[in-house]
Write an enzyme that holds these catalytic residues in place. Sequence first.
Site, PDB file in Angstrom:
ATOM      1  N   GLU A   1       8.679  16.933  14.970  1.00 40.07           N
ATOM      2  CA  GLU A   1       9.183  16.729  13.614  1.00 40.07           C
ATOM      3  C   GLU A   1       8.395  17.623  12.665  1.00 40.07           C
ATOM      4  O   GLU A   1       7.199  17.426  12.467  1.00 40.07           O
ATOM      5  CB  GLU A   1       9.036  15.260  13.206  1.00 40.07           C
ATOM      6  CG  GLU A   1       9.680  14.960  11.868  1.00 40.07           C
ATOM      7  CD  GLU A   1       9.589  13.499  11.491  1.00 40.07           C
ATOM      8  OE1 GLU A   1      10.556  12.991  10.895  1.00 40.07           O
ATOM      9  OE2 GLU A   1       8.559  12.868  11.770  1.00 40.07           O
TER      10      GLU A   1
ATOM     11  N   LYS B   1       0.870  -1.173   0.000  1.00 38.09           N
ATOM     12  CA  LYS B   1       0.000   0.000   0.000  1.00 38.09           C
ATOM     13  C   LYS B   1       0.910   1.227   0.000  1.00 38.09           C
ATOM     14  O   LYS B   1       1.423   1.637   1.041  1.00 38.09           O
ATOM     15  CB  LYS B   1      -0.921   0.061   1.224  1.00 38.09           C
ATOM     16  CG  LYS B   1      -1.941   1.223   1.093  1.00 38.09           C
ATOM     17  CD  LYS B   1      -2.405   1.776   2.426  1.00 38.09           C
ATOM     18  CE  LYS B   1      -1.538   2.903   2.941  1.00 38.09           C
ATOM     19  NZ  LYS B   1      -1.560   4.149   2.115  1.00 38.09           N
TER      20      LYS B   1
ATOM     21  N   CYS C   1      13.112  11.829   7.097  1.00 37.93           N
ATOM     22  CA  CYS C   1      12.970  11.509   8.524  1.00 37.93           C
ATOM     23  C   CYS C   1      14.287  11.625   9.272  1.00 37.93           C
ATOM     24  O   CYS C   1      14.300  11.833  10.479  1.00 37.93           O
ATOM     25  CB  CYS C   1      12.378  10.110   8.686  1.00 37.93           C
ATOM     26  SG  CYS C   1      13.189   8.882   7.649  1.00 37.93           S
TER      27      CYS C   1
ATOM     28  N   GLU D   1       9.834   2.084  10.646  1.00 38.98           N
ATOM     29  CA  GLU D   1      10.825   3.153  10.446  1.00 38.98           C
ATOM     30  C   GLU D   1      10.037   4.453  10.519  1.00 38.98           C
ATOM     31  O   GLU D   1       9.253   4.761   9.626  1.00 38.98           O
ATOM     32  CB  GLU D   1      11.533   2.979   9.102  1.00 38.98           C
ATOM     33  CG  GLU D   1      12.827   3.778   9.007  1.00 38.98           C
ATOM     34  CD  GLU D   1      12.618   5.141   8.389  1.00 38.98           C
ATOM     35  OE1 GLU D   1      12.522   6.126   9.160  1.00 38.98           O
ATOM     36  OE2 GLU D   1      12.535   5.227   7.160  1.00 38.98           O
TER      37      GLU D   1
END
Length: 476
Positions: A379, A170, A279, A245
């Site tokens: 973040e 997906k 990231c 992750e």
Amino acid sequence: MTDYLKFYINGQWVDPTTPKTLDVINPATEESIGKISMGSKADVDKAVAAAKAAFPKFSTTTRQERIELLQSIMAVYQKRYPEIAAAITAEMGAPTKLSMQAQAAMGIAHFNTNLELLKSYEFEQSKGATRIVREPVGVCAFITPWNWPINQIACKVAPALAVGCTMVLKPSEVAPINAILFAEVLHEAGVPAGVFNLVNGDGVDVGSPLSSHPDVDMVSFTGSTRAGVLVSKAAADTVKRVALELGGKSANIVLDDADFNKAIAGGVVGMMSNSGQSCNAPTRMLVPAKRHDEAVAIAKAAAATVKAGDPTAEGTTMGPVVSEVQYNKIQALIQKGIDEGATLVAGGVGRPDGLNKGYYVRPTVFANVTNDMTIAREEIFGPVLSILPYKDEEDAIAIANDTVYGLSGYVQSGDIERARKVASRLRTGNVHLNGAGPDLNAPFGGYKQSGNGREWGEFGFEEFLEVKAVLGYGAA
């Protein structure tokens, strides 16, 4: 405009169970470049059933058969390479040069890395009279993001195929076209029916049914920590393997003996790459308090060299961020930095000068940031750098580790031994010393809320293997 309204299930392009579409938006123009179908649990069930049916045969293929399959995939991928790179630029805004040299390049690189591993990997070894056997984990569910889309697809699919797993992907519904092209590559390369399946959709209607599906043996997810928690909870009832992750808030420690011009400027430009949408981006720059103003001046000048604009135009070094949702989130966090008292050195709210359309964010640098400020904790996933002063080396290490994340870290020093010692104390899955770039054979993944498990290289290869002990195997 091209519409991509079918899913790839059991070696065929099929219609969704229930028609429902979503526009794919070009973030540089804010206009639709096509439509995809949005899947449901019924589509997931079909795809998982296909993968489950294909597993017994594919899991027993020979090493040589899988070597030839990976080689075939790489040959077809290379043929479609420019098309894949162009799709990434159109759907998530990466400048053409970045798409060609890094984004699309990571796809072929992961396949090459896993091909070389497959050629020599020892799937069986003896320990006394016991035979240790490593076997494919089974049916895998892959949920991948939009920021490095082919990179994240390939670093899961390549090792899974190499060891004999079957899978359902997906991809992000925000940037799905590259994944559809990737499925076409695998089909043309001769991946057997049912081994690889693709269902488009969102996290609620496709991601959750995949994560909780009783016939899925492993789920590998890349994305936000918030979504990773939901994946883990959905997977828990069936006790499947979960690899995550997730997010990061990586510190870039510039020690007092570093080459400041090189370290500061490199840190700014590197962080702004991919519009800050990585990231592992070095978003917190830690500098000696007594040299803070010097560092700020270098950072301001470096930010001025970042050219935001049309990702297809010559000379553009930073495209838009991926969507209106991301744009609004980043704008709110920039404003939060101003409101909480950080010093705005470059950029700020709004679009860069001369850009009146598209999700463009001004290359932004804050100074005098403290680690309790929102911009140092959350973040941001945009081109926003926070510069934090520290008292001494111990203080820098403490600040770097004072985060819920632990994906990556960066240390700059004129003394490599000193850099190594600081690296040994950072609670992160990666540490880059003096500008070292990525290594596809090194494990990629994080500590703490940056995830579980590792990708890339041999560590990523082994994530898709179960371990069996056959006792008495070597008995006379």
